[in-house]
Design a protein around this motif. Structure first.
Motif: not given
Length: 247
Positions: A90, A92, A162, A164, A208-209, A211
């Motif tokens: 993901r 952000n 956000q 994916a 699992n994100t 920026e």
């Protein structure tokens, strides 16, 4: 004539394009705008794997047998962060840009030139008879140039969302190429968000994100299409006039 022919050909092409666009809009009168089908990014005609000078790939970490923890992981039982082609993470997207520019230019120039021949080897009288000009006032030129311009930009953009993204390529140095898109249909308006770029695996958070400001070569698009966007866009005739008008 050549420029006129080019202009006519261009106008004809634009007319055909505008006609096709108008027919498409007429076909979906009273219905929602179609959403883009989900497909493999690598099968798109404009998809190109990235290729640029890269450092030597790092050595592969050895795995420890009979251990719940693997080297480089932040969670037990292996690393749950995206690391291979086909993995999902993901992004952000947080954009808070503000720009203010205020420019002003003032320029002024005055010039004057004069020439006379009060004495010309005693031939000033003959010169006056031949040309009818006064030898004492042959040439006088003056000019004035003044330019004033003002320019101002005051822009503020804020986006928080956000999305994916899919890992489409693993570069030799371990960096990941990602690409993701999202479409949201609200009444008769589609909001589309897309992102692609290159990320470092070590920048991926434990959940699992990542920026958006950690995405290199980032291309972030936040746009819309539908009834509201159609109203906001200028007509094609106005766009053509804006392009070819010299005034």
């Amino acid at each position: 004539m050549r420029h006129l022919s080019v202009l006519l050909i261009t106008a004809s092409a634009l007319s055909l394009t505008a006609c096709a666009s108008s027919i498409e809009r007429l076909e979906r009168v009273g219905s929602r705008p179609p959403m883009t089908q989900v497909s493999n990014p690598q099968t798109k005609p404009d998809y190109q794997p990235l290729s640029w000078p890269l450092p030597d790939p790092e050595a592969t970490s050895t795995r420890t047998a009979n251990s719940l923890w693997q080297p480089g992981s932040r969670a037990g039982r292996g690393n749950q962060r995206a690391s291979r082609v086909g993995d999902i993470l993901r992004v952000n997207v947080a954009v808070a840009d503000q720009a203010k520019l205020d420019n002003r230019t003032d320029r002024q120039r005055n010039s004057a030139e004069s020439a006379n021949a009060a004495a010309l080897l005693g031939q000033e009288g003959n010169l006056s008879k031949l040309t009818g000009a006064d030898p004492t006032n042959l040439l006088s030129v003056g000019g004035t140039t003044q330019t004033n311009s003002n320019g101002r930009i005051d822009r503020k953009e804020t986006i928080n969302t956000q999305i994916a993204a899919l890992v489409t390529q693993v570069l030799p140095n371990g960096n990941l190429v990602i690409e993701g898109s999202q479409e949201i249909l609200v009444n008769y308006e589609i909001r589309e968000v897309s992102v692609n770029g290159v990320i470092r695996p070590q920048d991926i958070n434990s959940d699992n994100t990542i920026e958006s400001n950690q995405v290199a070569q980032a291309r972030i698009v936040y746009s819309g299409r539908g009834q509201v966007s159609d109203i906001q866009k200028p007509r094609w005739g106005q766009e053509v006039i804006d392009v070819i008008s010299p005034f």
